[in-house]
Design an enzyme around this catalytic site. Structure first.
Site, PDB file in Angstrom:
ATOM      1  N   GLY A  13      24.376 -58.327 -54.079  1.00 48.95           N
ATOM      2  CA  GLY A  13      24.021 -58.279 -52.661  1.00 48.95           C
ATOM      3  C   GLY A  13      23.291 -59.542 -52.250  1.00 48.95           C
ATOM      4  N   CYS A  14      23.193 -59.737 -50.949  1.00 45.73           N
ATOM      5  CA  CYS A  14      22.575 -60.962 -50.441  1.00 45.73           C
ATOM      6  C   CYS A  14      21.077 -61.009 -50.752  1.00 45.73           C
ATOM      7  CB  CYS A  14      22.842 -61.101 -48.943  1.00 45.73           C
ATOM      8  SG  CYS A  14      22.452 -59.633 -47.960  1.00 45.73           S
TER       9      CYS A  14
END
Lengths: 354, 354, 354, 354
Positions: C159-160
């Protein structure tokens, strides 16, 4: 938190709002909550009935306990005046019923702006089912129609672009100074003009850091503007109108171009005298550069004039806040006129800068 | 971090940049660092000599070890080609010296754009002290002047607005389809066009969330645009040009208005064939709405045409990135042409969206 | 316009993308179109099958003729590698089928990031129906798992937020220097992290000119980050993670706080040596202030360290582009590793500034 | 245009403003022009004496005829109360002279905020030359010091970050519920906090579309916050404070982290009762997500509480408008208290949304 209610002198005027969940709706609520002479009694929403208004609009927490209610003609008719802040077609249905019950209406939508029902149908894609209401509707640009607005039962509040464009062109046209067949209005609006629907096209990621024209082949405000300008000119005008989307929330700027029929030294004086007594039109010094932020949150339209070397084109720059003078503020101005209140009541708003 | 140098095939071409501390400068450096055929050898700055380029521009950390150096004709003359990204007046002084030493020049400033030295002086407030260089300068709009650019020793890179406006009007004027006395160009630019000086007027708090016209009584790009359009039309044109400031960093949109002399069905075909072989002009389908973000960071100009009902006005929409096709990218395109490199070398850039 | 295709050396590698209509999808397409070693063969979209990709994403006009196609395992299995850029739950279904056919997968969604299927179900609200694929999935943070990624059939792209937070904390945890029970990650993201759905909450008018925390009582990236940090620390960590929404399109900044167990003079040296050979991690000088714009459009993570007077808290600042190192860029990095290509192929991207 | 003057009931109170050309200055003027009980008599500016205030600040056109005047103790001493909106060091010099003449002062700068003159000198780089004024100065956070403010001759208006952070931590510290040695304040501010000087760092092109921490190794507001929190806690606190720059004009959000000494079910009730009678603090329901736009242009501080699973950390979110509750609005609130006016006079402002 202690509630900060506006200090209301006398709660004589009860107001209803149909369609309070859009940006025009919330701006109307903000203005009316701070208005000293009125009380917002009803705010309707078909989809959000029961929801506290301040839950949807966090700026209003602490300022109102109202909840949205389902639209109901009976309840609305108990108001002294009802605003419609609805997509086109909604007012068309409900307004005749309210008028029949003696309730006065300001429609912020487009349903009663165009006098020619057939023309309206062509641009809005619906048959116009309220011809009688349309016939009595007064176009609510106070700078043109103040007297008629006073006694109107139904006021059609102008569109945002039409307000900025008409206020800029009116003095020129009413004096017959320019070629009426070669008017150009290049207008730019913040994104709030596109409304509060969840559309991909209006996401921050789609419109921020970008600029574009839209409706360049023909926008719904074109016939509305032409109608007003033609009335002022006394004959049909030729107008090219291109709107653009600016990556900001509020504000409209219109850059207007017209060819002078003969050279004229007193354009500035003309504009100043034309708007001399208007509380919400500010004619700036010749050559000024009005910024939309200078009217953000306020009901002012600021206007300036320009000429370029060796050119017979007069350039008019006109700025408003699309949600205030272009919608909710002008609606309150119309309400004030209709109710015999001071025209500036609740509208003495200074833009916050920066 | 391992350095990510562009994979340079052969380091044959040495490049100098005079005035590398502005936005045009840093964009030029970004493009040239990724260009497969050149090497940036010198970047000058009078005020910041000794400072690492990547310290001033944090995007460049890891991609270059260059430091700014004081401008020095001797050092620059060892380059094969020198770009000037300087305020007007600077190139005026240095370019003749470089030409004398056989160094070719692309001037991104305004010093050699206007052929009439007196006219230039009037708009830029300086005497033009390099008449011989001016006489040989080629106006660097490849879509007009590709052949002359090839062999030019000095290319005057067009201004940002002039690029967007000329590319939009050229096909109409070269075919004699419109009234050349009634051209209107309503143009809008992001704030990077105003440069990197520390001026109050360009603070985020001054220009964000606002929109305004500026230079409405006459902007320096007006004579440049008129010159190019007049050349294309074969006679002096009448043009009104109003630039506006958009609250975004990059991008120019120009909305152009012209009156058709007679009705024409094949405007779209005309534009498509006019730009058929141009690698950086994209004629979109009729009625399209080009967005500046679609060309952000890229060297493209995207153009579309519109007509409105019952109107003989043709509307041209034209978008570019003011720092790329409007400045550094077009300069690299000119360099490629001058050096006999593939015209698109280093310029195959896709805009990042969103 | 002449097409500017990337100059592809050998079209050996065929790539598929499932779910190409989101922001991660279009970024992936942009990166892959410019990648010298691959060809995008298939881009799927259930809702937009048949639509040209460049019609939905105007930045791609002229760079690809691909149309979206309906997702089809048979067609996808002919690709050498397939990216999933889909909401959680989609990859869960299709990935096992592709693996069975020998197609390798990089999942940019969340379906295979959390090793504990039950924990995943709790946060994502679905049963995990692909336990075997989950068991073999490799968490695609190259800085942790490069060797495993090389031979992986299925890579779970981080994920970011987890990318920015883990890269900032890893050196501290792997050396056991800080109190693992008192980690705080205060992270901020641009709006593109919220995706391209037409939701009111992500309209420009809702998120521009405002700032807020969200997910403050627990965000889905919390268990993913905890998992990675616990692995690095060798024991479960205590972490408070609060994400915030920044009124901009791209970028994540994470400000990380940890208590040093004992004072340490060589934190900077530790970080520099830890990331010495990493092509996409830039450890800036001590006390630097990384800006998200310095990595916009690039695959870099820039990191710096700070201490405050009389305090035993070490502050780590970490910035990435959420759509590049936080999504599509890291996915391409993983692809490069999996395919034995140079790890930086197609990723030598310099952020454009301004 | 007709002037829209605020309807002033009795012009008894004359106000002076020293340093009216910054963002705090113009906000103060906006608030005071609309205040029903005061008259702005003098606005000084050393550099812009003679310039009409409405020429510098276009939002004020039509609302005031005031011109900036050179700062003059004699003229200012005729005011009942003088605001200083000046860089640190200016009030230091002039305040003692005004106090000697019996004029009361609210200093919006930093000169009298820190009780320890030596500590002040260390952070602000000047000797503190007004120890007597400092000794009598009252720290103007009404929620802490209302009684002392009433009779104060000199009020030190709190900094913007200190206001947001202290209001968030105060209830926890005054009840002794958290570990006072492990306080973390991660705060974010719009760019207007950086002032109206023409600095490259604050250009739209430098700060828009980007996010960064600054002052991470120690910011001047750190000792001010520590002083207030230590007073509330009854002992010196340990605090880590990191401010960040948000690409927007107005607003501060502070995310505060503290470790609970023992679990507590009634945090929400504690906050609600602590601020029960405060007109400008809104304790939102547990788990709410306050947005800075909900207080933009208003004097409110909105606060909410969060907990994460399996964690003993309490998270407090606090938002204000940095120019209102964080500066000019709080100054007017202090003025109201000092003058015995209703505390909310002129401050019943609803944020405009969107």
């Amino acid at each position: 938190m202690v509630r900060h209610l506006a200090e209301v002198s006398k709660l004589v005027v009860k107001i209803g709002i149909v369609g309070g969940t859009g940006y025009t709706g919330v701006e109307l609520i903000r203005l009316l909550l701070a208005h000293p002479e009125v009380e917002v009694a009803v705010v309707t929403s078909r989809g959000d009935a029961g929801v506290p208004v301040a839950e949807m609009f966090p700026n209003l927490r602490g300022f109102t306990d109202l909840c949205f209610s389902a639209p109901d003609v009976e309840a609305l008719s108990k108001c002294d005046l009802v605003f419609f802040a609805t997509p086109h077609g909604v007012a068309l249905e409900m307004v005749p019923q309210l008028l029949a019950k003696g309730t006065r209406v300001v429609d912020l939508g487009a349903d009663f702006r165009i006098r020619d029902a057939e023309l309206w149908s062509r641009w809005y894609g619906l048959p116009h089912t309220a011809p009688e209401a349309l016939a009595e509707a007064v176009y609510g640009l106070p700078e043109m129609n103040r007297t008629a607005i006073k006694s109107a039962r139904l006021v059609a509040n102008p569109g945002c672009y039409p307000t900025a464009v008409q206020l800029g062109f009116l003095p020129l046209l009413s004096k017959g100074l320019v070629d009426t067949q070669r008017l150009i209005a290049d207008a730019k609006s913040g994104v709030s003009g596109a409304g509060r629907q969840g559309k991909v096209a209006n996401l921050l990621c789609e419109v921020s850091e970008s600029f574009k024209a839209y409706g360049a082949s023909g926008h719904r405000h074109l016939p509305e503007i032409k109608q007003g300008l033609s009335l002022a000119a006394g004959a049909p005008v030729g107008l090219t109108f291109v709107p653009h989307l600016v990556p900001m929330i509020r504000g409209i700027e219109a850059t207007l171009y017209a060819e002078l029929k003969q050279d004229s030294d007193d354009l500035q004086a003309l504009f100043e005298s034309f708007y001399e007594n208007e509380p919400f039109v500010d004619v700036m010094p010749f050559g000024s550069l009005p910024e939309t932020r200078s009217v953000r949150g306020s009901n002012l339209c600021r206007i300036s004039l320009h000429r370029q070397p060796e050119s017979n084109v007069v350039i008019v720059l006109s700025v408003i806040d699309n949600l205030v003078k272009g919608a909710a503020g002008q609606a309150v101005q119309n309400m004030n006129i209709m109710l015999g209140l001071p025209e500036t009541a609740g509208l003495n708003l200074i833009a916050a800068l920066p």
